[in-house]
Design an enzyme around this catalytic site. Structure first.
Site, PDB file in Angstrom:
ATOM      1  NE  ARG A 138      -7.141   4.141   5.479  1.00  0.00           N
ATOM      2  CZ  ARG A 138      -6.220   4.747   6.452  1.00  0.00           C
ATOM      3  NH1 ARG A 138      -6.404   4.743   7.686  1.00  0.00           N
ATOM      4  NH2 ARG A 138      -4.969   5.102   5.873  1.00  0.00           N
TER       5      ARG A 138
ATOM      6  NE  ARG B  96      -3.634  16.610   6.213  1.00  0.00           N
ATOM      7  CZ  ARG B  96      -2.567  15.688   6.269  1.00  0.00           C
ATOM      8  NH1 ARG B  96      -2.491  15.170   5.045  1.00  0.00           N
ATOM      9  NH2 ARG B  96      -2.057  15.287   7.422  1.00  0.00           N
TER      10      ARG B  96
ATOM     11  CB  CYS C 111      -5.661   9.359  11.339  1.00  0.00           C
ATOM     12  SG  CYS C 111      -4.217   9.196  11.746  1.00  0.00           S
TER      13      CYS C 111
ATOM     14  CG  ASP D 166       3.048   1.184   9.827  1.00  0.00           C
ATOM     15  OD1 ASP D 166       3.144   1.390   8.430  1.00  0.00           O
ATOM     16  OD2 ASP D 166       2.687   1.910  10.564  1.00  0.00           O
TER      17      ASP D 166
ATOM     18  CE  LYS E  18      -1.728   1.424   4.121  1.00  0.00           C
ATOM     19  NZ  LYS E  18      -1.421   2.865   4.492  1.00  0.00           N
ATOM     20  CG  ASN E  19       2.383   2.268   3.407  1.00  0.00           C
ATOM     21  OD1 ASN E  19       1.312   2.850   3.173  1.00  0.00           O
ATOM     22  ND2 ASN E  19       2.963   2.144   4.768  1.00  0.00           N
TER      23      ASN E  19
ATOM     24  NE  ARG F 258       0.103  10.165  10.166  1.00  0.00           N
ATOM     25  CZ  ARG F 258      -0.465   9.096   9.488  1.00  0.00           C
ATOM     26  NH1 ARG F 258      -1.417   8.549   9.917  1.00  0.00           N
ATOM     27  NH2 ARG F 258       0.389   8.576   8.493  1.00  0.00           N
ATOM     28  N   PRO F 259       0.793  16.060  11.550  1.00  0.00           N
ATOM     29  CG  PRO F 259       2.515  16.874  12.732  1.00  0.00           C
ATOM     30  CD  PRO F 259       1.560  15.638  12.733  1.00  0.00           C
ATOM     31  CB  ILE F 260       1.632  18.874   6.610  1.00  0.00           C
ATOM     32  CG1 ILE F 260       0.592  20.277   6.669  1.00  0.00           C
ATOM     33  CG2 ILE F 260       0.745  17.825   6.257  1.00  0.00           C
ATOM     34  CD1 ILE F 260       0.176  20.396   5.340  1.00  0.00           C
TER      35      ILE F 260
HETATM   36  C1  EPZ Z   1       3.934   6.924   6.307  1.00  0.00           C
HETATM   37  O1  EPZ Z   1       3.148   7.732   6.870  1.00  0.00           O
HETATM   38  C2  EPZ Z   1       3.223   5.404   6.326  1.00  0.00           C
HETATM   39  N1  EPZ Z   1       1.855   5.864   5.377  1.00  0.00           N
HETATM   40  C3  EPZ Z   1       2.585   5.196   7.698  1.00  0.00           C
HETATM   41  O2  EPZ Z   1       1.788   3.975   7.532  1.00  0.00           O
HETATM   42  C4  EPZ Z   1       4.024   4.796   8.672  1.00  0.00           C
HETATM   43  O3  EPZ Z   1       3.471   4.526   9.818  1.00  0.00           O
HETATM   44  C5  EPZ Z   1       4.806   6.212   8.532  1.00  0.00           C
HETATM   45  O4  EPZ Z   1       5.190   6.475   7.279  1.00  0.00           O
HETATM   46  C6  EPZ Z   1       6.044   6.054   9.527  1.00  0.00           C
HETATM   47  O5  EPZ Z   1       6.655   4.882   8.848  1.00  0.00           O
HETATM   48  C7  EPZ Z   1       2.071   5.807   4.181  1.00  0.00           C
HETATM   49  O6  EPZ Z   1       3.067   5.837   3.818  1.00  0.00           O
HETATM   50  C8  EPZ Z   1       0.907   6.067   3.272  1.00  0.00           C
HETATM   51  P1  EPZ Z   1       5.981  10.233   8.672  1.00  0.00           P
HETATM   52  P2  EPZ Z   1       3.485   9.430   7.061  1.00  0.00           P
HETATM   53  O7  EPZ Z   1       5.784  11.524   7.859  1.00  0.00           O
HETATM   54  O8  EPZ Z   1       4.379   9.654   5.966  1.00  0.00           O
HETATM   55  C9  EPZ Z   1       5.763  13.198  12.218  1.00  0.00           C
HETATM   56  C10 EPZ Z   1       0.046   2.645   7.697  1.00  0.00           C
HETATM   57  O9  EPZ Z   1      -0.379   2.216   8.473  1.00  0.00           O
HETATM   58  N2  EPZ Z   1       5.542  14.271  11.162  1.00  0.00           N
HETATM   59  O10 EPZ Z   1       7.175   9.396   8.400  1.00  0.00           O
HETATM   60  O11 EPZ Z   1       2.628   9.966   7.574  1.00  0.00           O
HETATM   61  C11 EPZ Z   1       4.551  12.367  12.190  1.00  0.00           C
HETATM   62  O12 EPZ Z   1       3.381  13.077  13.225  1.00  0.00           O
HETATM   63  C12 EPZ Z   1       0.479   3.930   7.908  1.00  0.00           C
HETATM   64  O13 EPZ Z   1       0.346   1.956   6.551  1.00  0.00           O
HETATM   65  C13 EPZ Z   1       5.850  15.702  11.661  1.00  0.00           C
HETATM   66  O14 EPZ Z   1       5.767  15.982  12.727  1.00  0.00           O
HETATM   67  O15 EPZ Z   1       4.888   9.400   8.359  1.00  0.00           O
HETATM   68  C14 EPZ Z   1       4.997  11.166  13.093  1.00  0.00           C
HETATM   69  O16 EPZ Z   1       4.890  11.235  14.377  1.00  0.00           O
HETATM   70  C15 EPZ Z   1       0.343   4.546   9.160  1.00  0.00           C
HETATM   71  N3  EPZ Z   1       5.367  16.558  10.884  1.00  0.00           N
HETATM   72  C16 EPZ Z   1       6.459  10.999  12.321  1.00  0.00           C
HETATM   73  O17 EPZ Z   1       6.697  12.462  11.977  1.00  0.00           O
HETATM   74  C17 EPZ Z   1       5.348  16.491   9.325  1.00  0.00           C
HETATM   75  O18 EPZ Z   1       5.418  17.341   8.691  1.00  0.00           O
HETATM   76  C18 EPZ Z   1       6.531   9.908  11.035  1.00  0.00           C
HETATM   77  O19 EPZ Z   1       5.511  10.583  10.236  1.00  0.00           O
HETATM   78  C19 EPZ Z   1       5.220  15.116   8.815  1.00  0.00           C
HETATM   79  C20 EPZ Z   1       5.381  13.962   9.832  1.00  0.00           C
END
Ligand code: EPZ
Length: 422
Positions: free
Chosen positions: A403, A97, A121, A310, A27-28, A126-128
């Protein structure tokens, strides 16, 4: 005629698992690759995509953006060459989003895009902010108004970015955006997940110039054009890990053929410590468990190649029925212990120290019961709990699990589990 989608699973626990299943495509990896297909001048042919809700939703958004999509079984033909510009209505911004991974490709294609601020979620806010900071480093104008975020790339230029943490999504967005950005862009502290590498391999096959994927420094040299290609994303390491843990918790034997077994190195080490017999030869992994489970002392999630967040809830369930005590440190997300309440209903002994630390004390048996899934991986973990609990377990909100897993009940039934969708 409106009908209720069958959104519950009924599991009769206590069956051992035995057999072999095909591991679905990731998926990812599929989601960012579908997004990046917008960058191609021609047709992109993605093979063997997972039949899951998130991929179906991504296809809907690409169609909304004007792409021509033809799905044949699990293959998607995506042609976005005829998209000229995009009308950013509120509904589209909201949907965008939900697929933050589209930001990089749509910004590269349309030069300006708008998202609604993250609603977060269940597993975290999930900040950006890391995405926004990275785009600003490339001179993208980012403005926030109420719960909208506007991105304007008309004056963007290549540059150097240091991510404050190795965000998968932020790395994937910058890689997609910089592929056709004149000059050299460097990302320091980039995410190293296999899905990021697969996205870069896909883009390089289209003609991009990306170097260092899988390391902490990714360099992208902008090119003029990217052509359409045929591509099959990698297999899903989290689904493979789920199958290994399912067999560990139920007992029995599973055999999986997969080119990327090494991506689950950390999980395999833990399962061996807990009493599983594991044999890996070429691309075949066989796991059996016929002795009592021993708790593992500590599980710490982290960014790849550390233990994946995960799979954390699945190991929580496994250690609920192992001998001993386990300390779980969830270092990536701030709210990933959602299943503790449900597991306690089954008789599990879990103390939440804070929202990053939980202590699990193994019990002899979990009690079957009526459970609710609250998120994707937590929901899958409750299925594993149902497989080992004596009696009938009902799990509601199975759409969360759908999902990320293609018909999870069929996958487990083919291994001998007594599970059906009701
Ligand atoms: C990806 O999410 C995956 N989703 C997640 O899988 C996975 O858990 C995660 O990476 C970590 O490996 C997809 O690839 C679709 P991150 P992503 O940005 O990109 C913080 C599943 O079950 N952060 O690496 O959203 C964030 O809050 C899903 O398949 C900020 O603070 O993860 C988190 O604590 C769940 N600011 C950490 O970083 C930002 O701008 C890691 O998030 C972005 C992220």
């Amino acid at each position: 005629m409106s009908y209720k989608v069958r959104d519950r699973l009924k599991i009769i626990g206590g069956k051992k698992l035995k057999g072999e299943v095909k591991v679905q495509t990731s998926k990812n990896a599929t989601l960012p690759i579908m997004s990046a297909s917008l960058l191609a001048e021609g047709k992109v042919y993605l093979k063997d995509c997972p039949d899951i809700i998130d991929v179906q939703n991504m296809a809907k958004i690409l169609k909304k953006l004007g792409a021509n999509i033809v799905r044949t079984q699990d293959d998607y033909l995506i042609d976005s060459s005829n998209i000229k510009d995009v009308c950013l209505d509120y509904d589209l911004c909201k949907t965008m989003r939900s697929s933050i991974f589209l930001l990089g490709s749509t910004l590269a294609k349309f030069q300006s895009i708008c998202l609604t601020m993250p609603g977060g979620c269940k597993i975290g806010k999930r900040p950006i902010d890391i995405h926004i900071e990275a785009f600003r480093r490339l001179n993208v104008k980012v403005t926030q108004l109420d719960d909208f975020v506007f991105f304007n790339a008309s004056k963007a230029r290549a540059g150097k970015i240091r991510l404050k943490l190795p965000s998968v999504g932020a790395t994937e967005n910058i890689v997609q955006f910089a592929c056709k950005l004149k000059g050299k862009t460097i990302i320091y502290n980039s995410a190293r997940e296999p899905e990021v590498v697969d996205l870069c391999n896909f883009l390089n096959k289209m003609g991009a110039k990306i170097y260092g994927a899988g390391t902490k420094k990714i360099t992208i040299i902008g090119v003029e054009k990217l052509q359409g290609v045929e591509y099959k994303p990698i297999s899903d390491r989290i689904v493979l890990g789920t199958l290994l843990v399912a067999t560990a918790i139920c007992g029995g034997t599973i055999r999986l053929i997969d080119k990327n077994i090494n991506q689950n190195k950390k999980l395999i080490e833990i399962l061996a410590l807990m009493g599983c017999q594991i044999n890996i030869k070429n691309d075949i992994i066989t796991l059996s468990r016929d002795v009592p489970l021993k708790s593992v002392q500590k599980i710490c999630t982290g960014y790849y190649p550390n233990f994946p967040t995960d799979l954390q809830s699945m190991l929580m369930v496994l250690n609920c029925v192992a001998n001993g005590q386990t300390r779980i440190e969830e270092q990536v997300f701030e709210n990933r212990f959602l299943i503790v309440g449900e597991l306690k209903k089954m008789g599990a002994k879990i103390d939440i120290v804070n929202n990053h630390t939980a202590i699990v004390s193994g019990v002899r048996q979990l009690k079957a019961g009526k459970l609710k899934a609250y998120d994707l991986r937590g929901g899958a973990s409750l299925v594993l709990a149902g497989l080992v609990a004596k009696g009938e377990t009902i799990i509601e909100n199975v759409h969360y699990i759908d999902r990320g897993y293609c018909h999870i009940e069929n996958m487990l039934k083919s291994l001998g589990a007594d599970i059906e969708r009701i």
